[in-house]
Design a protein around this motif. Structure first.
Motif, PDB file in Angstrom:
ATOM      1  N   PHE A 341     -29.146  53.860 -27.495  1.00  0.00           N
ATOM      2  CA  PHE A 341     -28.447  52.647 -27.091  1.00  0.00           C
ATOM      3  C   PHE A 341     -29.187  51.950 -25.967  1.00  0.00           C
ATOM      4  CE2 PHE A 341     -25.326  50.163 -24.723  1.00  0.00           C
ATOM      5  CZ  PHE A 341     -24.748  49.425 -25.754  1.00  0.00           C
ATOM      6  N   THR A 342     -29.408  50.650 -26.127  1.00  0.00           N
ATOM      7  CA  THR A 342     -30.022  49.845 -25.068  1.00  0.00           C
ATOM      8  C   THR A 342     -29.050  48.751 -24.630  1.00  0.00           C
ATOM      9  OG1 THR A 342     -31.125  48.534 -26.800  1.00  0.00           O
ATOM     10  CG2 THR A 342     -32.411  50.291 -25.724  1.00  0.00           C
ATOM     11  N   VAL A 343     -28.879  47.719 -25.467  1.00  0.00           N
ATOM     12  CA  VAL A 343     -27.905  46.663 -25.204  1.00  0.00           C
ATOM     13  C   VAL A 343     -27.063  46.466 -26.459  1.00  0.00           C
ATOM     14  CG1 VAL A 343     -29.383  45.486 -23.541  1.00  0.00           C
ATOM     15  CG2 VAL A 343     -29.480  44.840 -25.960  1.00  0.00           C
ATOM     16  N   GLY A 344     -25.894  45.859 -26.276  1.00  0.00           N
ATOM     17  CA  GLY A 344     -25.020  45.591 -27.409  1.00  0.00           C
ATOM     18  C   GLY A 344     -24.693  44.115 -27.490  1.00  0.00           C
ATOM     19  N   PRO A 345     -24.468  43.604 -28.691  1.00  0.00           N
ATOM     20  CA  PRO A 345     -24.117  42.186 -28.844  1.00  0.00           C
ATOM     21  C   PRO A 345     -22.704  41.908 -28.349  1.00  0.00           C
ATOM     22  CG  PRO A 345     -23.930  43.310 -30.952  1.00  0.00           C
ATOM     23  CD  PRO A 345     -24.487  44.323 -29.987  1.00  0.00           C
ATOM     24  N   LEU A 346     -22.518  40.746 -27.741  1.00  0.00           N
ATOM     25  CA  LEU A 346     -21.204  40.345 -27.239  1.00  0.00           C
ATOM     26  C   LEU A 346     -20.646  39.227 -28.105  1.00  0.00           C
ATOM     27  CD1 LEU A 346     -21.824  40.290 -23.364  1.00  0.00           C
ATOM     28  CD2 LEU A 346     -20.737  42.088 -24.724  1.00  0.00           C
ATOM     29  N   SER A 347     -19.405  39.377 -28.491  1.00  0.00           N
ATOM     30  CA  SER A 347     -18.714  38.340 -29.244  1.00  0.00           C
ATOM     31  C   SER A 347     -18.557  37.084 -28.389  1.00  0.00           C
ATOM     32  CB  SER A 347     -17.331  38.859 -29.663  1.00  0.00           C
ATOM     33  OG  SER A 347     -16.479  37.807 -30.054  1.00  0.00           O
ATOM     34  N   GLU A 348     -18.480  35.938 -29.052  1.00  0.00           N
ATOM     35  CA  GLU A 348     -18.219  34.700 -28.326  1.00  0.00           C
ATOM     36  C   GLU A 348     -16.842  34.722 -27.671  1.00  0.00           C
ATOM     37  OE1 GLU A 348     -18.825  31.438 -30.939  1.00  0.00           O
ATOM     38  OE2 GLU A 348     -21.021  31.638 -30.946  1.00  0.00           O
ATOM     39  N   GLN A 349     -15.958  35.591 -28.147  1.00  0.00           N
ATOM     40  CA  GLN A 349     -14.648  35.722 -27.527  1.00  0.00           C
ATOM     41  C   GLN A 349     -14.686  36.556 -26.252  1.00  0.00           C
ATOM     42  OE1 GLN A 349     -11.442  36.814 -30.208  1.00  0.00           O
ATOM     43  NE2 GLN A 349     -12.546  35.964 -31.965  1.00  0.00           N
ATOM     44  N   GLU A 350     -15.772  37.279 -26.033  1.00  0.00           N
ATOM     45  CA  GLU A 350     -15.893  38.115 -24.829  1.00  0.00           C
ATOM     46  C   GLU A 350     -16.441  37.274 -23.676  1.00  0.00           C
ATOM     47  OE1 GLU A 350     -16.775  42.544 -26.045  1.00  0.00           O
ATOM     48  OE2 GLU A 350     -18.039  41.249 -27.276  1.00  0.00           O
ATOM     49  N   VAL A 351     -15.708  36.211 -23.356  1.00  0.00           N
ATOM     50  CA  VAL A 351     -16.204  35.234 -22.390  1.00  0.00           C
ATOM     51  C   VAL A 351     -16.346  35.827 -20.995  1.00  0.00           C
ATOM     52  CG1 VAL A 351     -15.395  33.224 -23.657  1.00  0.00           C
ATOM     53  CG2 VAL A 351     -13.836  34.385 -22.083  1.00  0.00           C
ATOM     54  N   ALA A 352     -15.422  36.689 -20.602  1.00  0.00           N
ATOM     55  CA  ALA A 352     -15.490  37.266 -19.261  1.00  0.00           C
ATOM     56  C   ALA A 352     -16.665  38.227 -19.140  1.00  0.00           C
ATOM     57  CB  ALA A 352     -14.182  37.978 -18.926  1.00  0.00           C
ATOM     58  N   LEU A 353     -16.889  39.037 -20.162  1.00  0.00           N
ATOM     59  CA  LEU A 353     -18.025  39.958 -20.139  1.00  0.00           C
ATOM     60  C   LEU A 353     -19.335  39.194 -20.126  1.00  0.00           C
ATOM     61  CD1 LEU A 353     -16.876  42.750 -22.616  1.00  0.00           C
ATOM     62  CD2 LEU A 353     -17.305  42.995 -20.169  1.00  0.00           C
TER      63      LEU A 353
END
Length: 380
Positions: A341-353
Motif C-alpha cells: 500500500f502506498t496511496v489510495g484514491p479519494l472519492s469526490e465525496q470525500e471533500v474533507a479528506l
C-alpha cells in the motif's frame, strides 16, 4: 493550476515515519491552536488547567486581576516543571526544585539567595515564558508559535451563525477530561473523523438514527459534518429511548432541535454539537504511531428528567460509535505497514479528506512522495 495529487490520500509512510513526525510537530503543531478548557473551568484567581503535548507543558491560569494567561510550565532557573496535574489552584507558583516564586501574571517575585546571582540579575528578566491564549466563545485555546495563521474565531467565522444559538459561553463541564491512548498515528484519527463514507458501513447505530441524512462539507479551516435524527423509531433500545426522551430545547431554532453537527478544525480537534450537550475532542500526537485522545462534555444547566435521560443515552450511543472507530483506526494503522500500500484514491465525496491531505502537502511538500525519501530529507 490543479493539484495532481488532489484525488489521492497521503502516502502510507507518512503515518509511521519518525522524521516526518518531527517535521509535523514543528510545522503543523507548534503554530496550531489547541483547546485546553472552558473559562468556567478556572473561575477564580489562581485556578489553572494544564495541557501537555509535543514535549511541552502549558499552564492556563486566571490571574489575581481576573485575566486569563498562558505560560510554559517551566521554571526559568533550571527548567523544572512547576505544577503537577491537569488542574488546581495556586495563588503563587513555586518551583519545587529551588523555590523560585512566580505571581499569577507570570512575574518572578521571589528567588532564594537572590544576591548570589550577581548585581545584573533582575527579577523582571526571568518571568514565566508566555504562550498565546485565545478565548473563543468561552473556550480557551493556546498556541506555541505564531506563523501568521488565523485565530480560532477566524477559523470558525463561516459557522458563527450556526453556533450562536448553543450559547457556548454559558456551558459548564458535565464531567472530567477523559484521556484515551490509541496505538495509531494522529492523522488516522482525524481522517476517520472527517470520513462520511464509512458511516453506513461501520456505524449501524448512526445509520439508524440519521438514515441517509449524513453530510460532509469542507471550508478553509474547519470541516462540517451533520446528521438529523429521524422520526422513525430505531429498533435499538438506547437509540429509540434517545429519540423519545430528547426534549425541546428552548434556545435552539426548529431546524436544530434534532440535529447532530460536528466541526473538525485544523489540524486535530473537533466539537460534537448535540441539542443536549457539546463534546470536544482533541487527538494529540505522542509518537509516529501513538496518539492521546483528550475529550470532555459540556452542557447548559438543565434539571429536566428528559434531558438527563437524553444525555445518558447520548453517552451510550456514542460509546458504541467510539468502540467501532477504535477498531477501524487500528485496522488502518496495521494496513499502512504493508509494502503493498502506498496511496489510495479519494472519492469526490470525500471533500474533507481531500482538503486535509492538500493542507498537509502544502506544509510538507515531501508528503507528495509515494515512498519515504532517504534519512535526513528534512534538513536539506
Amino acid at each position: 493550476m490543479a493539484d495532481p495529487d488532489a484525488g489521492w490520500s497521503l502516502p502510507a509512510w507518512t503515518y509511521s515515519d519518525p522524521e516526518f513526525f518531527a517535521v509535523e510537530r514543528a510545522r503543523i503543531f507548534r503554530p496550531a491552536w489547541q483547546i485546553v478548557a472552558h473559562e468556567s473551568d478556572i473561575p477564580n484567581p489562581g485556578d489553572f488547567q494544564t495541557l501537555d503535548y509535543i514535549g511541552e507543558s502549558v499552564i492556563v491560569l486566571r490571574g489575581d486581576d481576573g485575566a486569563v494567561r498562558a505560560f510554559t510550565n517551566v521554571c526559568r532557573h533550571r527548567g523544572a516543571r512547576i505544577v503537577d496535574g491537569t488542574s488546581g489552584c495556586a495563588h503563587k507558583l513555586v518551583c519545587p526544585y529551588h523555590g523560585w516564586t512566580y505571581e499569577t501574571d507570570g512575574r518572578l517575585s521571589g528567588v532564594p539567595m537572590k544576591a548570589s546571582y550577581g548585581d545584573g540579575f533582575a527579577l523582571a528578566d526571568h518571568g514565566l515564558s508566555p504562550v498565546a491564549v485565545e478565548n473563543w466563545q468561552g473556550f480557551l485555546f493556546v498556541r506555541l508559535a505564531d506563523d501568521g495563521g488565523p485565530s480560532v474565531a477566524e477559523m470558525m467565522a463561516p459557522h458563527a451563525a450556526e453556533i450562536a444559538p448553543y450559547r457556548f459561553a454559558d456551558l459548564r463541564a458535565l464531567g472530567r477530561v477523559t484521556l484515551r491512548p490509541r496505538a495509531v498515528n494522529w492523522k488516522i484519527i482525524g481522517d476517520n473523523y472527517s470520513d462520511g463514507l464509512h458511516i453506513t458501513v461501520a456505524h449501524p447505530g448512526l445509520k439508524r438514527l440519521m438514515g441517509d441524512g449524513y453530510g460532509v462539507a469542507a471550508s478553509p479551516h474547519a470541516d462540517r459534518m451533520w446528521g438529523p435524527i429521524v422520526e422513525r423509531p430505531s429498533p435499538n433500545l438506547s437509540e429509540r429511548a434517545y429519540q423519545h426522551f430528547l426534549p425541546p430545547v428552548p434556545h435552539l431554532p426548529p431546524e436544530r432541535q434534532r440535529l447532530w453537527t460536528y466541526y473538525k478544525l485544523w489540524p486535530n480537534f473537533a466539537f460534537d454539537i448535540y441539542p443536549d450537550q457539546v463534546d470536544f475532542m482533541a487527538w494529540l500526537p505522542v509518537s509516529p504511531t501513538q496518539t492521546l485522545i483528550r475529550e470532555i462534555s459540556y452542557a447548559l444547566p438543565d434539571a429536566r428528567r428528559e434531558m438527563r435521560a437524553a444525555r445518558y443515552l447520548n453517552w451510550r450511543i456514542n460509546r458504541q460509535v467510539n468502540a467501532e472507530d477504535t477498531d477501524l483506526v487500528a485496522r488502518v494503522q496495521a494496513g499502512m505497514a504493508s509494502q503493498s500500500f502506498t496511496v489510495g484514491p479519494l472519492s469526490e465525496q470525500e471533500v474533507a479528506l481531500r482538503h486535509f491531505c492538500g493542507r498537509v502537502r502544502d506544509v510538507i511538500p515531501q508528503a507528495r512522495l509515494h515512498h519515504a525519501p532517504g534519512t535526513g530529507w528534512s534538513k536539506v
